[in-house]
Design a protein around this motif. Structure first.
Motif, PDB file in Angstrom:
ATOM      1  N   ALA A  31      40.780 -13.444 -38.301  1.00  0.00           N
ATOM      2  CA  ALA A  31      41.544 -12.557 -37.414  1.00  0.00           C
ATOM      3  C   ALA A  31      41.426 -11.099 -37.837  1.00  0.00           C
ATOM      4  N   ALA A  32      41.632 -10.836 -39.118  1.00  0.00           N
ATOM      5  CA  ALA A  32      41.676  -9.445 -39.576  1.00  0.00           C
ATOM      6  C   ALA A  32      40.298  -8.796 -39.606  1.00  0.00           C
ATOM      7  N   ASP A  33      39.248  -9.565 -39.315  1.00  0.00           N
ATOM      8  CA  ASP A  33      37.907  -8.986 -39.264  1.00  0.00           C
ATOM      9  C   ASP A  33      37.635  -8.280 -37.934  1.00  0.00           C
ATOM     10  N   HIS A  34      38.585  -8.352 -37.020  1.00  0.00           N
ATOM     11  CA  HIS A  34      38.360  -7.780 -35.688  1.00  0.00           C
ATOM     12  C   HIS A  34      38.871  -6.347 -35.622  1.00  0.00           C
ATOM     13  N   HIS A  35      38.082  -5.501 -35.008  1.00  0.00           N
ATOM     14  CA  HIS A  35      38.435  -4.080 -34.883  1.00  0.00           C
ATOM     15  C   HIS A  35      38.071  -3.595 -33.494  1.00  0.00           C
ATOM     16  N   PRO A  36      38.879  -3.925 -32.491  1.00  0.00           N
ATOM     17  CA  PRO A  36      38.570  -3.447 -31.135  1.00  0.00           C
ATOM     18  C   PRO A  36      38.638  -1.915 -31.072  1.00  0.00           C
ATOM     19  N   ALA A  37      37.919  -1.365 -30.122  1.00  0.00           N
ATOM     20  CA  ALA A  37      37.860   0.093 -29.995  1.00  0.00           C
ATOM     21  C   ALA A  37      39.267   0.663 -29.844  1.00  0.00           C
TER      22      ALA A  37
END
Lengths: 352, 751
Positions: free
Chosen positions: B39-45
């Motif tokens: 989960a924490a690997d996600h970085h949406p714009a």
């Protein structure tokens, strides 16, 4: 973010100058300091990164037979240095019993000496702590104190110094070389850390800006090589601080103890040298009852600082056993579980 | 009507079966190469970082927060407090179903436990948000904390666990005790334990109008979706949660936690995507924990060792504001035969977060007490602990009298004891030493865990290119669901493993139920099994009704699906590929659906449990009391084993947690403030590699025709039961010292 200055000086004098201002802290591997900063336990305004300073990564065998260890030598590097473990086996054993493999690969000699206590009330910023906030009081007193000090504590602070490395070092009369704005000076490790008294925030004799540049072992330290052990009792088999630990070393002459060295870890706010206990052994034949007597002398001033009275008897037993192990002789190989009670050398019995 | 028999149980179709194969993890390469995105690997714009500020008091209220200081800090975008937190459609203190627990979502300034969220700082970097949270410098109005099992008035809880009766009895315990030749009465204490999965709770939330997109670890996607829908007053279908991987769940990610909802609220407040990750110490409060217990076990036995009475009373604690009562005494219901059994619970309310599910809730705490007590009674009777357990072996469930759906516990005892070498164990304690003089002790414990099943759904597709798809919103917490469920899918579709695309870990897939109660393989697996059967039946209909198919008219005998072809059951030489059947029908694909649920008739007729026996060897330093578990052998029977490699790992993990329970884990709570003083992985001890020199798990064969069509019981939690008690008993056998307060620490064994 918590803004702080980050400086990376290229010489020791530059580093000393940079770290002489209030709020500055030296950063080496950061295995302790970075955790403390993340937890808000310490908030230095300036970090002086000494990790790449030249000249601090040598292990020098000195002409007089002593050894000089650069302050930036990694714990693992020193423990695995060819010849070091043979000449100073209890120091290597202590190093390898500390922390975890990853931490030992990073942590430095100088940083090890200056690591902070593991007292939970020091880490918990909502608790009163005279180390963090001089004069605030000590919430450890009357709290959860199973692992707190039994020697040298004061009502201001009942914390312990957590180092393993320092325990055989102090037994071996190690000397700390420090450099400050007034040049270099030597401090014996025994005098390096302060007991808490009424100012537990003053943890060492370092003046502002003073930097540990090396730790020296005198020639005499190697004379104990064949009878030197470190023993560490802990709540799990590895990656745990000592509940109590002890270093014991004997210089044997004709079957008799010519000289003895004893130090304790996990019992006080400094690595605890037990000189009076050492004196009991001089000239005697090695004997468990004698060792037990010496252990009693080592703990004669001990008193519980809370729910930790067991540590006093545990310390007596550990000193006794460490002396028995030292008398039996340093094992030819580093045990697979260094310093552990479960590190029995092949074929040897540790228990009558 | 087409007769579609399960391809399992057909010996002639065994070749090619995926079920039972020790496949390596489907997600293994992704994980070891770092390609698996948690989960924490996600970085949406446009994403911002949120950091919680948490309470340092146990009870009272927040008097002030220096919001201005935080807002003035560079990079801080917003500070969410009760003053500006988004209004919720549902009171987070409302409870409309038994799986609903109260959350602290900044709806007021009250503080009811340490580490309760009191504000959220949102900033453009993690560092800014962290510093902003530090600058809030809360002031409190503090009330005295209620700490410890004696820290408040006790009461009888209305129910324990999830709706279990707080008291049960069968027979007359007082009479059983009175008539006993031997009696024992002992009290055991277990401490509060906190969740420490490697991955703390984390969420990345993005709003688009009233639709919500989330990455967060979840053991219960559909329930999380429903909880969010209720709190935010939006349609569940508008919420998409992705949870392909969990860095450990163990119960703390079963239900959505308050901090995860705060991440969603923060995203709504700033109208930007927001990431919120708990710091390690923030796990010690708002995400559930295992409550402390004080358990009194009273046993009576006849002179031949037969139990005449079993009484198990457990005192535990819940929070001051919600109900979860660790059902510790319930283990007495299922293991040992006795004409009289009584179990009861009492509780206090403390200023802690609400305790919740932690691997084997009730079974783990209860087992260590009961297995210790049984060992003490065996000793009192002068009997070998295994012989005593066999003497009191029960062929029916003791509390209900129901027969077991299956119970291979005798085999577990026999195989475990043989592998361990139990037969040479001296009866008396403190008899064995190793060559170095360390005390050596051997102990054992019985493991048990109920075989549960929830409701689940799956969707299957067969395509004209000969491949298949299986979809279910299942959860891989590391236990191997990606692998084991894909194996069931392959068999269900009659395809080779590499021809099946298995989709899971997302809320837009059919609800797979909760990955809890050791029931996920049974629940999701049976839904998959059903979906496979459904799509194969539809495919078979197409073929058997078509004169051009070699399977035309096979309706009376049925077909077997194997390796992408349907075969006539009575003439396997007559077959047709899935692709050919679909192509002739002009279809590119065909879909089937499956649902699973426990069978109420079987449930009322049978008691359903997995069983096991664990044998432990410990060494103890006679003077220092330091303990090491040198050998563990567990033998478990849990019905059909889908993937023995994954199952063995589950048993290892459970057994290692048993070591942790017996010797290491304990939340050290300051007796005055109620704060937990060791909320970090250096001082909250769990075993390290050096603590686990040898662990073996034997998979004992067991066929259960009643639990479900696949015969699956659960394996996720049973390993911790039995093991913790076995270690406690081994410590006694080594030292002669019976420690009844856990964890067993060296100071208690110094003698």
């Amino acid at each position: 973010m918590n803004n702080f200055e980050y400086l990376r000086p290229t010489t020791i004098p530059e580093a000393v100058a940079a770290a002489s201002v209030p709020g500055a802290a030296y950063l080496a591997a950061g295995t302790n300091l970075v955790d403390l900063m993340k937890g808000g336990v310490v908030r230095p305004s300036r970090l002086v990164d000494v990790g790449r300073l030249p000249g601090l990564t040598d292990i020098e065998h000195l002409p007089d037979g002593g050894l000089r260890i650069g302050a930036l030598i990694r714990n693992a590097e020193l423990a695995h240095d060819e010849g070091f473990a043979r000449r100073f086996p209890s120091v290597a054993e202590a190093l390898l019993s500390g922390a975890s493999g990853q931490l030992r690969n990073a942590a430095t000699v100088g940083g090890n000496l200056l690591q902070r206590t593991r007292c939970a009330y020091f880490y918990d910023t909502a608790s009163a702590c005279n180390k963090r906030d001089p004069g605030a009081g000590c919430d450890a007193v009357g709290g959860e104190t199973r692992t707190h000090a039994v020697l040298g504590w004061s009502p201001s602070c009942i914390a312990t110094h957590p180092s393993d490395f320092c325990v055989p070092l102090v037994a071996m009369d190690a000397v700390v070389e420090v450099e400050g704005s007034n040049g270099r000076r030597d401090v014996t490790l025994e005098d390096f850390h302060r007991l808490p008294g009424t100012s537990p925030e003053q943890e060492s004799v370092l003046e502002p800006g003073e930097l540990i540049v090396a730790v020296r072992l005198p020639p005499s330290a190697a004379e104990f090589a064949s009878h030197a052990r470190y023993l560490k009792v802990r709540d799990r088999t590895s990656y745990a601080f000592a509940v109590v630990s002890a270093a014991a070393a004997l210089r044997m002459e004709g079957g008799r103890i010519a000289e003895a060295r004893i130090a304790l870890g996990g019992v006080a706010l400094k690595p605890w040298r037990a000189r009076a206990a050492e004196a009991v052994l001089v000239g005697a034949l090695p004997d468990p009852a004698l060792f037990r007597g010496a252990a009693g002398v080592a703990l004669v001033d001990a008193k519980p600082s809370g729910d930790n009275e067991f540590k006093i008897e545990l310390a007596r037993r550990i000193v006794t056993r460490a002396l028995i192990l030292a008398a039996a002789g340093t094992p030819s190989r580093m045990p697979a579980l260094p310093a552990s009670p479960f590190a029995a050398p092949d074929g040897a019995s540790q228990h009558g | 009507m087409v007769e579609m028999t399960s391809i399992q149980g057909q010996t002639h179709t065994r070749q090619g079966s995926s079920i039972g194969q020790p496949l390596t993890r489907m997600d293994g390469v992704l994980k070891v190469t770092g390609a698996a995105r948690y989960a924490a690997d996600h970085h949406p714009a446009g994403m911002l970082y949120a950091v919680m500020a948490v309470s340092s008091i146990a009870r009272g209220r927040v008097a002030s927060l220096d919001v201005a200081a935080a807002m003035a800090h560079p990079g801080v975008v917003q500070v969410m407090t009760p003053g500006n937190a988004p209004k919720l459609a549902e009171d987070p203190d409302a409870k409309t179903n038994p799986f609903m627990f109260r959350m602290d979502l900044l709806q007021n300034d009250g503080v009811r436990y340490p580490n309760q969220p009191i504000a959220v700082v949102i900033a453009d970097t993690l560092e800014s948000a962290t510093e902003g949270a530090a600058l809030l410098a809360p002031a409190y109005v503090t009330e005295p904390a209620r700490v410890g099992l004696d820290g408040n008035a006790s009461f009888a809880p209305p129910a324990v666990g999830v709706g279990n009766p707080a008291e049960m009895h069968r027979g007359d315990v007082d009479a059983g005790l009175k008539g006993a030749a031997l009696r024992m009465d002992a009290t055991y204490e277990t401490p509060a334990q906190y969740h420490n999965p490697m991955e703390p709770h984390a969420i990345v939330a993005t709003w688009d109008g009233d639709t919500l997109s989330i990455d967060t670890p979840s053991q219960g996607l559909a329930m999380a979706q429903g909880r969010l829908a209720g709190l935010f007053g939006i349609a569940p279908e508008g919420i998409h949660i992705r949870s392909p991987f969990l860095g450990g769940g163990f119960g703390c990610k079963g239900l959505l936690s308050g901090p995860q909802v705060l991440g969603v609220m923060a995203a709504r407040l700033v109208d930007r995507p927001v990431k919120l990750v708990l710091r390690r110490e923030q796990m010690y409060g708002p995400v559930g924990h295992r409550a402390p217990t004080r358990q009194t076990v009273r046993l009576g036995a006849a002179s031949d060792g037969a139990l005449t009475a079993v009484s198990h009373h457990a005192k535990t604690a819940s929070s001051t504001f919600d109900d979860f009562f660790e059902p510790a005494a319930d283990t007495a219901h299922t293991v040992y035969a006795s004409p009289a059994i009584a179990t009861s619970h009492e509780a206090v309310r403390l200023d802690t977060g609400t305790p919740l599910f932690m691997r084997a809730p009730g079974e783990a705490t209860g087992s260590i007490a009961m297995e210790s007590a049984i060992d003490e009674m065996a000793h009192a009777c002068g009997m070998d602990p295994l012989a005593f357990r066999l003497k009191n072996y029960s062929d029916v469930e003791p509390i209900s009298g129901k027969p077991f759906s299956s119970k291979a516990l005798r085999e577990c005892y026999a195989q475990g004891a043989a592998r361990f070498g139990w037969a040479t164990r001296p009866l008396a304690p403190r008899q064995m030493r190793d060559e170095a003089g360390l005390l050596v002790g051997w102990g054992m414990g019985t493991a048990t865990f109920p075989a549960l099943m929830f409701q689940g759904h799956a969707r299957a597709v067969l395509r004209s290119d000969g491949t298949g798809v299986m979809e279910t919103g299942a959860h891989d917490m590391g236990q191997g669901a990606w692998t084991a469920l894909a194996q069931i899918a392959a068999d269900g579709l009659g395809l080779e493993q590499d021809q099946v695309e298995f989709r899971a870990g997302s809320s837009d897939l059919p609800d797979a139920g909760i990955a809890g109660g050791s029931a996920h393989t049974a629940t999701a697996g049976m839904a998959i099994h059903g979906a496979g059967a459904d799509v194969i039946a539809k495919l078979a209909d197409l073929a058997m009704d078509d004169q051009r198919s070699p399977l035309f008219g096979a309706g009376n005998t049925g077909v077997i699906a194997r390796s992408g072809r349907l075969h006539r059951r009575d003439d396997e030489g007559r077959s047709e590929s899935y692709g050919d059947i679909l192509a002739r029908a002009g279809l590119t694909e065909i879909e089937g659906r499956g649902a699973s649920a426990s069978d109420p008739a079987a449930q009322s007729a049978y008691a359903m449990h997995a069983h096991g026996a664990v044998f432990a060897e410990v060494k103890v330093d006679p003077e220092f009391g330091q303990i090491r578990v040198t050998r563990l052998v567990g033998a478990f029977a849990a019905g059909k084993i889908i993937n023995p490699r994954m199952v063995q790992s589950q048993y290892y993990g459970g057994m290692i947690w048993g070591v942790s329970f017996a010797l290491h884990e304990e939340a050290l709570t300051d007796r005055r403030s109620g704060r937990i003083m060791n909320q970090n992985l250096a001082e909250y001890h769990v075993p390290v590699n050096a603590d686990i020199p040898s662990v073996e798990a034997i998979l004992v064969e067991e066929h259960d025709p009643h639990v479900n069509a696949l015969g699956i019981k659960g394996v996720g939690e049973i390993g911790i039961t039995g093991t913790a008690g076995a270690i406690a008993n081994a410590v006694w056998h080594a030292t002669g010292i019976r420690v009844r307060e856990f964890p067993i620490t060296l100071d208690r064994l110094m003698g």
